[in-house]
Design a protein around this motif. Structure first.
Motif: not given
Length: 264
Positions: A87-102
């Protein structure tokens, strides 16, 4: 045994007692049909009680979601029921990152009740109060005002014009494929305070694990909705309202491909 004679005799018997056979068949059919019809009517009333949504609030809308049910998923509270690498290959590496501030803390208490209709997806317990709903709406406008060149408040395309939602400004800049499929709409709260929004796989998994969310039943089904399309439960107090704002911020950051977003 002569099957021809047996068949002929049976048919003659049925003809002689046609009225009785017809009445018996009718009784048998009705005995099965009445409970089924009762269950359908009860289910329809429960669906209708959820209120306006992206489907017509009539039998046609109910039938549409019922026909989609066999294709929808029931593992909406399983954090990651998919092959992460695929799934991450489809969505890109960015999808494995967290964007929550905390990092998230566990949500106190049990999850709210969420009926298993394909649409609408709503919670029927632990709903937000009118002041909380008003605060959510005010935040949408403040969030857009703080990021006027990138985010705009518009009526929802997914849930219907009665609900406001956050959209990426259509400025010609390419957006993530998941957001493009949703026509640039990335977050919208509902009348009872729950909110649909798109998160990265990392943040969606954390939100579900910590009891703050569950996926939409069509998330990950045929590319219709991304795996990160989740239902965030309605805030029950000021502390949970702050967590809700963090989810909206994380959704915007992910939708914008990691761009910095101003928190109002």
């Amino acid at each position: 045994m002569d099957l021809n004679n047996l068949t002929t005799s049976t048919l003659d018997l049925l003809r002689q007692h046609k009225t009785a056979v017809t009445a018996s068949a009718t009784v048998l059919l009705l005995s099965g049909a009445v409970p089924l019809l009762s269950r359908i009517l009860s289910d329809y009333r429960a669906w209708y009680a959820l209120g306006p949504n992206g489907l017509p609030l009539n039998p046609f809308g109910y039938l549409f979601q019922a026909l989609a049910s066999p294709f929808a998923r029931l593992d909406t509270r399983v954090p990651a029921p998919y092959d992460v690498a695929k799934v991450s290959q489809k969505y890109g590496a960015l999808t494995l990152q967290s964007f929550l501030p905390t990092p998230l803390s566990p949500r106190p208490g049990p999850r709210p009740e969420v009926p298993t209709f394909v649409g609408p997806q709503r919670q029927t317990t632990q709903q937000a109060t009118p002041p909380t709903r008003a605060a959510q709406e005010a935040f949408l406008h403040a969030f857009s005002a703080a990021n006027p060149s990138r985010i705009v408040v518009r009526p929802s395309n997914l849930e219907g014009p009665l609900f406001n939602s956050l959209w990426l400004v259509d400025d010609g800049v390419p957006v993530r494929d998941e957001i493009k499929r949703l026509h640039r709409e990335f977050a919208h709260p509902h009348g009872e305070g729950s909110t649909h929004l798109v998160l990265s796989l990392s943040d969606a998994k954390a939100a579900i694990e910590m009891g703050w969310a569950e996926r939409h039943r069509m998330s990950g089904v045929g590319g219709l909705m991304p795996w990160g399309f989740v239902l965030i439960y309605a805030p029950r107090d000021e502390g949970e309202m702050e967590v809700w704002k963090r989810f909206v911020l994380a959704s915007a950051r992910y939708a914008l491909g990691g761009e910095e977003v101003v928190m109002p």
